[in-house]
Design a protein around this motif. Structure first.
Motif, PDB file in Angstrom:
ATOM      1  N   LEU A  40       9.534 -37.771  34.272  1.00  0.00           N
ATOM      2  CA  LEU A  40      10.357 -37.356  35.410  1.00  0.00           C
ATOM      3  C   LEU A  40       9.566 -37.541  36.695  1.00  0.00           C
ATOM      4  O   LEU A  40       8.407 -37.122  36.795  1.00  0.00           O
ATOM      5  N   SER A  41      10.196 -38.131  37.664  1.00  0.00           N
ATOM      6  CA  SER A  41       9.556 -38.338  38.960  1.00  0.00           C
ATOM      7  C   SER A  41       9.251 -36.999  39.611  1.00  0.00           C
ATOM      8  O   SER A  41      10.127 -36.140  39.719  1.00  0.00           O
ATOM      9  N   GLY A  42       8.008 -36.814  40.032  1.00  0.00           N
ATOM     10  CA  GLY A  42       7.675 -35.593  40.763  1.00  0.00           C
ATOM     11  C   GLY A  42       8.345 -35.611  42.128  1.00  0.00           C
ATOM     12  O   GLY A  42       8.901 -34.614  42.577  1.00  0.00           O
ATOM     13  N   LYS A 100      11.755 -43.644  31.838  1.00  0.00           N
ATOM     14  CA  LYS A 100      11.286 -43.328  33.192  1.00  0.00           C
ATOM     15  C   LYS A 100      12.499 -43.035  34.075  1.00  0.00           C
ATOM     16  O   LYS A 100      13.239 -43.941  34.452  1.00  0.00           O
ATOM     17  N   ALA A 101      12.673 -41.741  34.385  1.00  0.00           N
ATOM     18  CA  ALA A 101      13.767 -41.314  35.260  1.00  0.00           C
ATOM     19  C   ALA A 101      13.220 -41.283  36.681  1.00  0.00           C
ATOM     20  O   ALA A 101      12.336 -40.490  37.001  1.00  0.00           O
ATOM     21  N   THR A 102      13.716 -42.170  37.533  1.00  0.00           N
ATOM     22  CA  THR A 102      13.116 -42.323  38.853  1.00  0.00           C
ATOM     23  C   THR A 102      14.185 -42.456  39.934  1.00  0.00           C
ATOM     24  O   THR A 102      15.365 -42.244  39.681  1.00  0.00           O
ATOM     25  N   LYS A 103      13.729 -42.780  41.169  1.00  0.00           N
ATOM     26  CA  LYS A 103      14.668 -42.789  42.299  1.00  0.00           C
ATOM     27  C   LYS A 103      15.517 -44.042  42.335  1.00  0.00           C
ATOM     28  O   LYS A 103      16.517 -44.080  43.028  1.00  0.00           O
ATOM     29  N   ASP A 117      17.674 -47.197  40.140  1.00  0.00           N
ATOM     30  CA  ASP A 117      18.433 -47.233  38.896  1.00  0.00           C
ATOM     31  C   ASP A 117      18.023 -48.368  37.968  1.00  0.00           C
ATOM     32  O   ASP A 117      18.813 -48.812  37.137  1.00  0.00           O
ATOM     33  N   GLY A 118      16.772 -48.827  38.114  1.00  0.00           N
ATOM     34  CA  GLY A 118      16.286 -49.852  37.199  1.00  0.00           C
ATOM     35  C   GLY A 118      15.168 -50.657  37.829  1.00  0.00           C
ATOM     36  O   GLY A 118      14.659 -50.313  38.900  1.00  0.00           O
ATOM     37  N   VAL A 119      14.783 -51.719  37.141  1.00  0.00           N
ATOM     38  CA  VAL A 119      13.727 -52.605  37.648  1.00  0.00           C
ATOM     39  C   VAL A 119      14.404 -53.753  38.391  1.00  0.00           C
ATOM     40  O   VAL A 119      15.312 -54.399  37.863  1.00  0.00           O
ATOM     41  N   PRO A 170      13.762 -52.589  45.888  1.00  0.00           N
ATOM     42  CA  PRO A 170      15.100 -52.560  46.507  1.00  0.00           C
ATOM     43  C   PRO A 170      15.149 -51.742  47.800  1.00  0.00           C
ATOM     44  O   PRO A 170      16.070 -51.909  48.592  1.00  0.00           O
ATOM     45  N   ASN A 171      14.142 -50.872  47.991  1.00  0.00           N
ATOM     46  CA  ASN A 171      14.114 -50.104  49.235  1.00  0.00           C
ATOM     47  C   ASN A 171      13.589 -50.938  50.406  1.00  0.00           C
ATOM     48  O   ASN A 171      13.717 -50.543  51.563  1.00  0.00           O
ATOM     49  N   LYS A 172      12.983 -52.085  50.077  1.00  0.00           N
ATOM     50  CA  LYS A 172      12.448 -52.936  51.149  1.00  0.00           C
ATOM     51  C   LYS A 172      13.217 -54.243  51.261  1.00  0.00           C
ATOM     52  O   LYS A 172      13.294 -54.829  52.325  1.00  0.00           O
ATOM     53  N   ASN A 226       4.253 -58.642  39.146  1.00  0.00           N
ATOM     54  CA  ASN A 226       3.674 -57.513  39.876  1.00  0.00           C
ATOM     55  C   ASN A 226       4.744 -56.553  40.390  1.00  0.00           C
ATOM     56  O   ASN A 226       4.676 -56.077  41.526  1.00  0.00           O
ATOM     57  N   LEU A 227       5.748 -56.277  39.555  1.00  0.00           N
ATOM     58  CA  LEU A 227       6.834 -55.381  39.959  1.00  0.00           C
ATOM     59  C   LEU A 227       6.291 -53.956  40.009  1.00  0.00           C
ATOM     60  O   LEU A 227       5.730 -53.461  39.036  1.00  0.00           O
ATOM     61  N   GLN A 228       6.455 -53.325  41.165  1.00  0.00           N
ATOM     62  CA  GLN A 228       5.727 -52.074  41.440  1.00  0.00           C
ATOM     63  C   GLN A 228       6.420 -50.814  40.945  1.00  0.00           C
ATOM     64  O   GLN A 228       5.975 -49.710  41.248  1.00  0.00           O
TER      65      GLN A 228
HETATM   66  N1  LIG Z   1      10.623 -54.259  41.434  1.00  0.00           N
HETATM   67  C1  LIG Z   1      10.962 -52.992  41.663  1.00  0.00           C
HETATM   68  N2  LIG Z   1      12.054 -52.461  41.034  1.00  0.00           N
HETATM   69  C2  LIG Z   1      12.389 -51.166  41.250  1.00  0.00           C
HETATM   70  N3  LIG Z   1      11.712 -50.327  42.059  1.00  0.00           N
HETATM   71  C3  LIG Z   1      10.621 -50.792  42.697  1.00  0.00           C
HETATM   72  C4  LIG Z   1      10.195 -52.147  42.534  1.00  0.00           C
HETATM   73  N4  LIG Z   1       9.082 -52.333  43.284  1.00  0.00           N
HETATM   74  C5  LIG Z   1       8.809 -51.166  43.875  1.00  0.00           C
HETATM   75  N5  LIG Z   1       9.734 -50.230  43.550  1.00  0.00           N
HETATM   76  C6  LIG Z   1       9.698 -48.845  44.045  1.00  0.00           C
HETATM   77  O1  LIG Z   1       9.157 -48.034  43.002  1.00  0.00           O
HETATM   78  C7  LIG Z   1       9.654 -46.712  43.177  1.00  0.00           C
HETATM   79  C8  LIG Z   1       9.525 -45.949  41.863  1.00  0.00           C
HETATM   80  O2  LIG Z   1       8.154 -45.779  41.556  1.00  0.00           O
HETATM   81  P1  LIG Z   1       7.379 -44.429  41.898  1.00  0.00           P
HETATM   82  O3  LIG Z   1       7.318 -44.209  43.372  1.00  0.00           O
HETATM   83  O4  LIG Z   1       6.098 -44.459  41.134  1.00  0.00           O
HETATM   84  O5  LIG Z   1       8.387 -43.372  41.310  1.00  0.00           O
HETATM   85  P2  LIG Z   1       8.184 -42.010  40.557  1.00  0.00           P
HETATM   86  O6  LIG Z   1       8.260 -40.966  41.619  1.00  0.00           O
HETATM   87  O7  LIG Z   1       9.348 -42.007  39.627  1.00  0.00           O
HETATM   88  O8  LIG Z   1       6.864 -42.074  39.836  1.00  0.00           O
HETATM   89  C9  LIG Z   1      11.084 -46.916  43.622  1.00  0.00           C
HETATM   90  O9  LIG Z   1      11.560 -45.866  44.430  1.00  0.00           O
HETATM   91  C10 LIG Z   1      11.049 -48.239  44.392  1.00  0.00           C
HETATM   92  O10 LIG Z   1      11.080 -48.039  45.807  1.00  0.00           O
END
Ligand SMILES: Nc1ncnc2c1ncn2[C@@H]1O[C@H](COP(=O)(O)OP(=O)(O)O)[C@@H](O)[C@H]1O
Ligand SMILES: O=c1ccn([C@@H]2O[C@H](COP(=O)(O)OP(=O)(O)O)[C@@H](O)[C@H]2O)c(=O)[nH]1
Length: 236
Positions: free
Chosen positions: A11-13, A158-161, A163-165, A170-172, A191-193
């Motif tokens: 779960l995302s903090g 991985k439940a995060t902000k 909705d997928g990879v 996607p925020n940038k 290198n997907l972050q």
């Molecule tokens: N290729 C990508 N696909 C999806 N999200 C990405 C990607 N690259 C970077 N992100 C960013 O990664 C974030 C999720 O990672 P992170 O901040 O570690 O979340 P969490 O709080 O769940 O650990 C997303 O909010 C998104 O902005």
């Protein structure tokens, strides 16, 4: 019928803040816990790793000149706070949870002992792994991969902000597109972050799939556990 017997849920903090500026939003944590309850009711054994980004991130401390390792220990302590809040909310909702910490802080939570964690899971208790891996320079995503492998989870969720990879953040990049599935090698080489490379590499080597999905979409966790199409599957 759940598609998995045992899962490791990350779960995302950061998502715990909800719409607040920092800390733990009450409504958000209760909603998360109720979603976990739904999947335990399906008969799934659940272990949880929660992040600490709503309180402190090591990278942020490091960037303002703090010693990075010290900042990371602060980040790990932040995950202990979130884990305690999560387990307490679970208790209030009628579930039984146990927090186990990777760093010793015994007056507060019990230490992580693998056989004991396995025992709790077999008893149907929810285990919350606190303090990440216990090491600086890692993240709670790596902790999720590590503990997932240790407990023999069938999948890391991985439940995060997001909705997928996506093909880019996607925020940038508004032109980024979402993958339905992607291989570990491709996710690492591009290198997907969305997750750090250490977590991807560990899961790849252990043949432990990861599913990335939105923490804010109601019912998404249950859909994932039922094996329905949701978010992105990262596979070997
Ligand atoms: N290729 C990508 N696909 C999806 N999200 C990405 C990607 N690259 C970077 N992100 C960013 O990664 C974030 C999720 O990672 P992170 O901040 O570690 O979340 P969490 O709080 O769940 O650990 C997303 O909010 C998104 O902005
Ligand atoms: O094994 C670990 C796990 C976490 N952390 C620290 O704890 C912080 C909070 O975790 P994370 O950023 O993964 O939380 P989230 O992204 O879920 O909010 C990290 O930034 C790191 O500083 C660490 O040093 N080692």
């Amino acid at each position: 019928m759940p598609a998995y017997k045992r899962i490791l849920l990350k779960l995302s903090g950061e998502a715990l803040m909800g719409d607040d500026a920092y800390g733990i939003n009450r409504g958000t944590i209760v909603r998360m816990v109720r979603e976990v309850q739904e999947i335990t009711n399906l008969g799934c054994e659940v272990a949880v790793v929660i992040g600490g980004g709503n309180i402190f991130r090591g990278v942020a401390g490091g960037s303002v000149g703090m010693d990075r390792a010290t900042a990371d220990y602060m980040g790990m302590l932040a995950t202990v706070m979130n884990s305690l809040a999560l387990a307490d909310t679970m208790r209030q909702e009628g579930m039984t949870a146990r927090v186990m910490s990777a760093i010793s802080i015994e007056q507060v939570v019990e230490p992580y002992v693998r056989p004991k964690a396995l025992q709790y899971l077999e008893e149907g208790k929810i285990v919350v792994f606190a303090a990440g891996t216990g090491n600086p320079f890692f993240t709670t995503d790596t902790a999720a991969a590590l503990r997932g492998a240790e407990i023999g989870a069938e999948v890391v969720l991985k439940a995060t902000k997001v909705d997928g990879v996506y093909s880019a953040d996607p925020n940038k990049d508004p032109t980024a597109t979402r993958y339905a599935t992607i291989g570990f090698d491709e996710a690492i080489s591009k290198n997907l972050q969305v997750m750090d490379a250490a977590a991807f590499a560990l899961c790849r080597d252990q043949k432990l799939p990861i599913r990335v999905f939105s923490i804010n979409k109601p019912g998404a966790l249950k859909r994932v556990v039922l094996g329905q199409d949701e978010g992105t599957l990262v596979h070997v």
